[in-house]
Design an enzyme around this catalytic site. Structure first.
Site, PDB file in Angstrom:
ATOM      1  N   CYS A   1       0.828  -1.213   0.000  1.00 27.56           N
ATOM      2  CA  CYS A   1       0.000   0.000   0.000  1.00 27.56           C
ATOM      3  C   CYS A   1       0.863   1.264   0.000  1.00 27.56           C
ATOM      4  O   CYS A   1       1.651   1.490   0.923  1.00 27.56           O
ATOM      5  CB  CYS A   1      -0.934  -0.001   1.208  1.00 27.56           C
ATOM      6  SG  CYS A   1      -1.859   1.533   1.381  1.00 27.56           S
TER       7      CYS A   1
ATOM      8  N   HIS B   1      -4.542   0.779   8.264  1.00 32.18           N
ATOM      9  CA  HIS B   1      -4.947   0.517   6.880  1.00 32.18           C
ATOM     10  C   HIS B   1      -6.413   0.120   6.839  1.00 32.18           C
ATOM     11  O   HIS B   1      -6.807  -0.931   7.339  1.00 32.18           O
ATOM     12  CB  HIS B   1      -4.082  -0.582   6.250  1.00 32.18           C
ATOM     13  CG  HIS B   1      -4.439  -0.824   4.814  1.00 32.18           C
ATOM     14  ND1 HIS B   1      -3.920  -0.080   3.793  1.00 32.18           N
ATOM     15  CD2 HIS B   1      -5.317  -1.693   4.249  1.00 32.18           C
ATOM     16  CE1 HIS B   1      -4.444  -0.487   2.646  1.00 32.18           C
ATOM     17  NE2 HIS B   1      -5.291  -1.464   2.901  1.00 32.18           N
TER      18      HIS B   1
ATOM     19  N   HIS C   1      -6.321   2.798   0.097  1.00 31.60           N
ATOM     20  CA  HIS C   1      -6.163   3.090   1.528  1.00 31.60           C
ATOM     21  C   HIS C   1      -7.057   4.309   1.757  1.00 31.60           C
ATOM     22  O   HIS C   1      -6.867   5.335   1.089  1.00 31.60           O
ATOM     23  CB  HIS C   1      -4.684   3.396   1.838  1.00 31.60           C
ATOM     24  CG  HIS C   1      -4.371   3.702   3.273  1.00 31.60           C
ATOM     25  ND1 HIS C   1      -3.367   3.059   3.978  1.00 31.60           N
ATOM     26  CD2 HIS C   1      -4.889   4.596   4.132  1.00 31.60           C
ATOM     27  CE1 HIS C   1      -3.289   3.550   5.202  1.00 31.60           C
ATOM     28  NE2 HIS C   1      -4.211   4.505   5.318  1.00 31.60           N
TER      29      HIS C   1
ATOM     30  N   HIS D   1      -8.799   7.555   2.159  1.00 29.91           N
ATOM     31  CA  HIS D   1      -8.239   8.914   2.198  1.00 29.91           C
ATOM     32  C   HIS D   1      -9.305   9.921   1.829  1.00 29.91           C
ATOM     33  O   HIS D   1     -10.211   9.624   1.052  1.00 29.91           O
ATOM     34  CB  HIS D   1      -7.017   9.057   1.275  1.00 29.91           C
ATOM     35  CG  HIS D   1      -7.233   8.633  -0.142  1.00 29.91           C
ATOM     36  ND1 HIS D   1      -7.234   7.306  -0.524  1.00 29.91           N
ATOM     37  CD2 HIS D   1      -7.461   9.341  -1.277  1.00 29.91           C
ATOM     38  CE1 HIS D   1      -7.441   7.214  -1.825  1.00 29.91           C
ATOM     39  NE2 HIS D   1      -7.603   8.449  -2.320  1.00 29.91           N
TER      40      HIS D   1
HETATM   41  P1  DGP Z   1      -7.709   8.635  -5.448  1.00 26.33           P
HETATM   42  O1  DGP Z   1      -7.672   8.725  -6.926  1.00 26.33           O
HETATM   43  O2  DGP Z   1      -8.998   9.177  -4.847  1.00 26.33           O
HETATM   44  O3  DGP Z   1      -7.377   7.243  -4.956  1.00 26.33           O
HETATM   45  O4  DGP Z   1      -6.587   9.609  -4.929  1.00 26.33           O
HETATM   46  C1  DGP Z   1      -5.249   9.258  -4.852  1.00 26.33           C
HETATM   47  C2  DGP Z   1      -4.465  10.514  -4.851  1.00 26.33           C
HETATM   48  O5  DGP Z   1      -3.173  10.211  -4.418  1.00 26.33           O
HETATM   49  C3  DGP Z   1      -4.319  11.192  -6.211  1.00 26.33           C
HETATM   50  O6  DGP Z   1      -4.957  12.475  -6.168  1.00 26.33           O
HETATM   51  C4  DGP Z   1      -2.824  11.357  -6.411  1.00 26.33           C
HETATM   52  C5  DGP Z   1      -2.270  11.069  -5.044  1.00 26.33           C
HETATM   53  N1  DGP Z   1      -0.981  10.397  -5.062  1.00 26.33           N
HETATM   54  C6  DGP Z   1      -0.685   9.246  -5.725  1.00 26.33           C
HETATM   55  N2  DGP Z   1       0.597   8.900  -5.477  1.00 26.33           N
HETATM   56  C7  DGP Z   1       1.091   9.832  -4.614  1.00 26.33           C
HETATM   57  C8  DGP Z   1       2.361  10.007  -3.986  1.00 26.33           C
HETATM   58  O7  DGP Z   1       3.300   9.222  -4.134  1.00 26.33           O
HETATM   59  N3  DGP Z   1       2.498  11.102  -3.191  1.00 26.33           N
HETATM   60  C9  DGP Z   1       1.473  11.995  -2.989  1.00 26.33           C
HETATM   61  N4  DGP Z   1       1.723  13.041  -2.197  1.00 26.33           N
HETATM   62  N5  DGP Z   1       0.261  11.847  -3.551  1.00 26.33           N
HETATM   63  C10 DGP Z   1       0.081  10.780  -4.359  1.00 26.33           C
END
Ligand code: DGP
Length: 120
Positions: free
Chosen positions: A11, A53, A104, A106
């Site tokens: 994850c 988680h 996960h 969010h």
């Molecule tokens: P969702 O699509 O709702 O599962 O949102 C996941 C979000 O996570 C997306 O807006 C981009 C963000 N994201 C993905 N990988 C990373 C990362 O490595 N670091 C950060 N800060 N955000 C990330």
């Protein structure tokens, strides 16, 4: 390094909470962690995640509902601290059709521009 309950080695957000992957941290306490989204969709775009988680809102139960409610108090504090006094949006995507890319739980906090009329 933060302690993650139910740590899932596959994850991404468990790894971010643990500090194994760097992030731009906004807030942290014993229960949750908040950091700036890597691909911001608004001037302010912050993700708030539980340290334990949980896969998504689809896995919210009577047992973890208190934690989710607590996270909403943190979301309100973060929005205030970010100066989003004209309003903001909180979004949680669930599953592939909901647009969830990281399994996960969010919550996206989006603000700093007018978001009205955009729901998907
Ligand atoms: P969702 O699509 O709702 O599962 O949102 C996941 C979000 O996570 C997306 O807006 C981009 C963000 N994201 C993905 N990988 C990373 C990362 O490595 N670091 C950060 N800060 N955000 C990330």
């Amino acid at each position: 390094m933060s302690n993650v309950q139910n740590y899932d080695p596959d994850c991404l957000f468990c790894k971010i909470v643990r500090g194994d992957i760097p992030s731009d941290k906004v807030y942290e306490d014993e229960l949750c962690y908040a950091f700036r989204d890597i691909d911001p969709q608004a001037p302010t775009h912050i993700l708030v995640v539980p340290k334990t988680h949980i896969a998504s809102c689809g896995a919210v139960t009577a047992e973890n509902a208190g934690l989710v409610g607590y996270i909403f108090t943190v979301i309100a504090q973060i929005a205030a601290a970010e100066g989003l006094d004209k309003g903001w949006r909180v979004v949680s995507n669930v599953g592939p059709d909901g647009g969830q890319s990281v399994p996960h739980l969010h919550f996206h906090i989006l603000g700093g521009r007018c978001l009205s009329g955009q729901m998907g």
